[in-house]
Design a protein around this motif. Structure first.
Motif, PDB file in Angstrom:
ATOM      1  N   TYR A  75      12.987  -7.893 -19.867  1.00 52.09           N
ATOM      2  CA  TYR A  75      12.212  -6.721 -20.219  1.00 52.09           C
ATOM      3  C   TYR A  75      13.026  -5.818 -21.139  1.00 52.09           C
ATOM      4  CZ  TYR A  75      10.853  -1.895 -19.554  1.00 52.09           C
ATOM      5  OH  TYR A  75      10.542  -0.597 -19.768  1.00 52.09           O
ATOM      6  N   ASN A  76      12.448  -5.337 -22.203  1.00 50.00           N
ATOM      7  CA  ASN A  76      13.140  -4.303 -22.979  1.00 50.00           C
ATOM      8  C   ASN A  76      12.151  -3.241 -23.424  1.00 50.00           C
ATOM      9  OD1 ASN A  76      12.422  -4.502 -25.938  1.00 50.00           O
ATOM     10  ND2 ASN A  76      12.894  -6.636 -25.467  1.00 50.00           N
ATOM     11  N   ARG A 122      18.739  -2.201 -14.320  1.00 51.49           N
ATOM     12  CA  ARG A 122      18.206  -3.535 -14.497  1.00 51.49           C
ATOM     13  C   ARG A 122      18.630  -4.465 -13.356  1.00 51.49           C
ATOM     14  NH1 ARG A 122      16.380  -6.161 -19.387  1.00 51.49           N
ATOM     15  NH2 ARG A 122      16.792  -4.143 -20.302  1.00 51.49           N
ATOM     16  N   GLU A 142       2.876  -8.236  -8.072  1.00 53.68           N
ATOM     17  CA  GLU A 142       2.478  -6.851  -8.292  1.00 53.68           C
ATOM     18  C   GLU A 142       3.640  -5.868  -8.316  1.00 53.68           C
ATOM     19  OE1 GLU A 142      -0.144  -6.089  -4.524  1.00 53.68           O
ATOM     20  OE2 GLU A 142       0.797  -4.225  -5.134  1.00 53.68           O
ATOM     21  N   SER A 143       4.753  -6.214  -7.664  1.00 53.73           N
ATOM     22  CA  SER A 143       5.869  -5.269  -7.649  1.00 53.73           C
ATOM     23  C   SER A 143       6.573  -5.145  -9.002  1.00 53.73           C
ATOM     24  CB  SER A 143       6.882  -5.658  -6.571  1.00 53.73           C
ATOM     25  OG  SER A 143       7.485  -6.885  -6.894  1.00 53.73           O
ATOM     26  N   VAL A 144       6.320  -6.068  -9.920  1.00 54.66           N
ATOM     27  CA  VAL A 144       6.979  -5.953 -11.226  1.00 54.66           C
ATOM     28  C   VAL A 144       6.073  -5.302 -12.282  1.00 54.66           C
ATOM     29  CG1 VAL A 144       8.315  -8.047 -10.743  1.00 54.66           C
ATOM     30  CG2 VAL A 144       6.354  -8.184 -12.262  1.00 54.66           C
ATOM     31  N   LEU A 145       4.860  -4.985 -11.908  1.00 51.31           N
ATOM     32  CA  LEU A 145       3.919  -4.497 -12.918  1.00 51.31           C
ATOM     33  C   LEU A 145       3.968  -2.989 -13.110  1.00 51.31           C
ATOM     34  CD1 LEU A 145       0.768  -6.595 -11.915  1.00 51.31           C
ATOM     35  CD2 LEU A 145       2.483  -7.137 -13.656  1.00 51.31           C
ATOM     36  N   ASP A 146       3.841  -2.553 -14.362  1.00 52.01           N
ATOM     37  CA  ASP A 146       3.591  -1.142 -14.634  1.00 52.01           C
ATOM     38  C   ASP A 146       2.090  -0.882 -14.481  1.00 52.01           C
ATOM     39  OD1 ASP A 146       6.076   0.255 -15.841  1.00 52.01           O
ATOM     40  OD2 ASP A 146       6.019  -1.656 -16.891  1.00 52.01           O
ATOM     41  N   ILE A 151      11.940  -9.596 -15.527  1.00 54.04           N
ATOM     42  CA  ILE A 151      12.533  -8.260 -15.403  1.00 54.04           C
ATOM     43  C   ILE A 151      13.784  -8.144 -16.279  1.00 54.04           C
ATOM     44  CG2 ILE A 151      13.669  -6.648 -13.834  1.00 54.04           C
ATOM     45  CD1 ILE A 151      11.911  -7.865 -11.583  1.00 54.04           C
ATOM     46  N   SER A 152      14.613  -9.187 -16.259  1.00 50.80           N
ATOM     47  CA  SER A 152      15.870  -9.070 -16.989  1.00 50.80           C
ATOM     48  C   SER A 152      15.654  -9.132 -18.493  1.00 50.80           C
ATOM     49  CB  SER A 152      16.862 -10.147 -16.544  1.00 50.80           C
ATOM     50  OG  SER A 152      16.437 -11.389 -17.027  1.00 50.80           O
ATOM     51  N   ASN A 194       9.687  -3.493 -10.927  1.00 45.11           N
ATOM     52  CA  ASN A 194       9.633  -3.060 -12.303  1.00 45.11           C
ATOM     53  C   ASN A 194      10.786  -2.104 -12.630  1.00 45.11           C
ATOM     54  OD1 ASN A 194       8.645  -1.067 -14.432  1.00 45.11           O
ATOM     55  ND2 ASN A 194       7.184  -2.735 -14.559  1.00 45.11           N
ATOM     56  N   SER A 252      -2.402  -2.138  -1.498  1.00 50.48           N
ATOM     57  CA  SER A 252      -1.702  -2.876  -2.540  1.00 50.48           C
ATOM     58  C   SER A 252      -2.716  -3.234  -3.625  1.00 50.48           C
ATOM     59  CB  SER A 252      -1.089  -4.144  -1.958  1.00 50.48           C
ATOM     60  OG  SER A 252      -2.105  -4.989  -1.490  1.00 50.48           O
ATOM     61  N   ILE A 300       5.989   1.779  -4.460  1.00 51.71           N
ATOM     62  CA  ILE A 300       7.304   1.135  -4.438  1.00 51.71           C
ATOM     63  C   ILE A 300       8.390   2.164  -4.712  1.00 51.71           C
ATOM     64  CG2 ILE A 300       8.713  -0.522  -5.736  1.00 51.71           C
ATOM     65  CD1 ILE A 300       6.143  -2.245  -5.844  1.00 51.71           C
ATOM     66  N   GLU A 315       1.514   1.800  -9.435  1.00 48.72           N
ATOM     67  CA  GLU A 315       2.018   2.757  -8.450  1.00 48.72           C
ATOM     68  C   GLU A 315       0.948   3.803  -8.112  1.00 48.72           C
ATOM     69  OE1 GLU A 315       4.681   1.661  -6.761  1.00 48.72           O
ATOM     70  OE2 GLU A 315       6.056   3.279  -7.270  1.00 48.72           O
ATOM     71  N   GLY A 355       0.776  -1.230   0.000  1.00 46.96           N
ATOM     72  CA  GLY A 355       0.000   0.000   0.000  1.00 46.96           C
ATOM     73  C   GLY A 355       0.809   1.282   0.000  1.00 46.96           C
ATOM     74  N   GLY A 387       7.211  -1.206 -23.870  1.00 53.39           N
ATOM     75  CA  GLY A 387       8.034  -0.807 -22.729  1.00 53.39           C
ATOM     76  C   GLY A 387       7.364  -0.993 -21.393  1.00 53.39           C
ATOM     77  N   GLN A 388       6.390  -1.884 -21.318  1.00 49.47           N
ATOM     78  CA  GLN A 388       5.777  -2.102 -20.013  1.00 49.47           C
ATOM     79  C   GLN A 388       5.389  -3.552 -19.741  1.00 49.47           C
ATOM     80  OE1 GLN A 388       1.983  -0.322 -19.335  1.00 49.47           O
ATOM     81  NE2 GLN A 388       1.419  -0.271 -21.488  1.00 49.47           N
ATOM     82  N   ILE A 389       5.249  -3.804 -18.446  1.00 52.13           N
ATOM     83  CA  ILE A 389       4.819  -5.118 -17.977  1.00 52.13           C
ATOM     84  C   ILE A 389       3.408  -4.936 -17.420  1.00 52.13           C
ATOM     85  CG2 ILE A 389       5.320  -7.026 -16.405  1.00 52.13           C
ATOM     86  CD1 ILE A 389       8.261  -6.048 -16.355  1.00 52.13           C
ATOM     87  N   ARG A 404      12.408 -12.530 -11.824  1.00 51.68           N
ATOM     88  CA  ARG A 404      13.676 -11.885 -12.198  1.00 51.68           C
ATOM     89  C   ARG A 404      13.964 -12.078 -13.682  1.00 51.68           C
ATOM     90  NH1 ARG A 404      15.735 -14.005  -7.400  1.00 51.68           N
ATOM     91  NH2 ARG A 404      16.993 -15.504  -8.525  1.00 51.68           N
TER      92      ARG A 404
END
Lengths: 122, 231
Positions: free
Chosen positions: B173-174, A38, B190-194, B170-171, A47, B220, A11, B211, A8, B29-31, B167
């Motif tokens: 990702y381009n 990266r 959720e922490s890897v998402l745009d 993420i790695s 992200n 969250s 990040i 975010e 919440g 450019g996004q996830i 990971r």
């Protein structure tokens, strides 16, 4: 170094706080090169765009600087690091003082108690 | 031009409406997290993007083209169940991918297979469920595609592997690619998402930056999901 994110809270904000802490504590030394966006993103499991914008904000605050070809570095300015320490210390003290006031301690009691506790802890 | 454009997309199976007037634009450019409970239309949407199903109404465009041979060249798809010939071993499946896809990076695949301790000589049908999933993901992520469609990539694997997979995403990702991950295991990813997209009974009920959600709601994405989809 471990990354722990709380629910919440953006990040982005949490990365800025963590990186600030790492710089203040010397985990990243003055002038040290930071890992790439990266690699930091992978390490933190976040992200890459979020990591990128957090680093850009640290740059805006003067804690890191980037060199066009070679990457990002921790600032070498002693003044910036000194200010950072002061700001952090103030923030922690405010949190402490707020909690102690909440349980009814006066400024004088807090001052006395801080002195006593420091000796105990030592 | 958006990497993916979805216009007024409806898919019906008999009397069931699986997707109902879905409209989305996804930039490169996004996830993106495609989130929704079971039966909300996630797999149907992914299958349409991949050309495995055709729309009842509306259309989807990838790089401006309707799904077909040309788009399959640039779309890397991880199905929700195994679609590979399971009498083959790891080595043979890597060969197969190399034959099929010009954007396949063999070294990348071999590195991932090695990292995850998958046996090069083991037949797929003799692998555990989790290992099968890992291998499929290695093959898909070793492509250098414009679009990755990952249907439930973390469903059946242990937490350590889940971290490795995230990971890997993420790695890989381009800036030119868009990665779409469908799942209901939100807190893990959720922490890897745009951006996140909530699908509910075939309709998009939310499409927002993750975010921004945390910033504005103080919750969250997982918590918000539980509220929106409370049973």
């Amino acid at each position: 170094m471990e990354w722990n994110f709380r629910n919440g809270i953006p990040i982005y904000t949490q990365i800025i706080d963590e990186m600030t802490m790492r710089i203040a504590s010397g985990a990243y030394q003055s002038g040290e090169k930071l890992p790439s966006v990266r690699d930091l993103a992978m390490d933190a499991g976040v992200n890459p765009n979020t990591m990128q914008s957090a680093l850009a904000e640290l740059e805006r605050r003067g804690l890191v600087f980037s060199e066009r070809t070679s990457g990002r570095f921790v600032t070498k300015e002693d003044g910036v690091l000194k200010q950072l320490h002061e700001d952090l210390a103030k923030k922690y003290f405010e949190e402490l003082a707020e909690k102690l006031r909440k349980i009814g301690m006066t400024g004088e009691e807090i001052a006395g108690a801080v002195k006593r506790w420091l000796e105990d802890i030592r | 031009m958006a990497r993916i454009e979805i216009n007024n997309l409806t898919k019906e199976f008999g009397t069931l409406t699986a997707l109902d007037s879905v409209a989305l634009e996804l930039e490169k450019g996004q996830i993106v997290g495609l989130l929704g409970p079971n039966g909300s239309g996630k797999t149907t949407l992914i299958k349409i993007l991949n050309g495995l199903l055709t729309p009842t109404a509306g259309n989807v465009l990838i790089n401006g083209m309707e799904p077909g041979v040309e788009t399959k060249r640039v779309v890397a798809y991880l199905p929700d169940r195994n679609a590979l010939p399971d009498y083959m071993n790891t080595q043979q499946l890597i060969d197969l991918y190399q034959d099929f896809f010009t954007d396949f990076n063999r070294t990348k695949a071999e590195d991932m297979v090695l990292d995850l301790g998958i046996d090069m000589k083991q037949q797929m049908k003799r692998m555990s469920k989790g290992t099968k999933e890992k291998l499929q993901l290695c093959l898909v992520m070793a492509r250098e595609a414009d679009v990755y469609l990952l249907d439930e990539p973390i469903g059946g694997v242990d937490p350590a592997t889940r971290d490795y997979i995230l990971r890997t995403i993420i790695s890989n990702y381009n800036e030119d690619a868009v990665v779409i991950i469908s799942t209901h295991l939100i807190s893990d990813i959720e922490s890897v998402l745009d951006d996140v997209i909530f699908l509910k009974e075939g309709k998009v009920v939310l499409h927002r930056n993750a975010e921004d959600i945390r910033e504005e709601t103080g919750e969250s994405v997982d918590q918000l999901f539980r509220e929106v989809f409370r049973c």
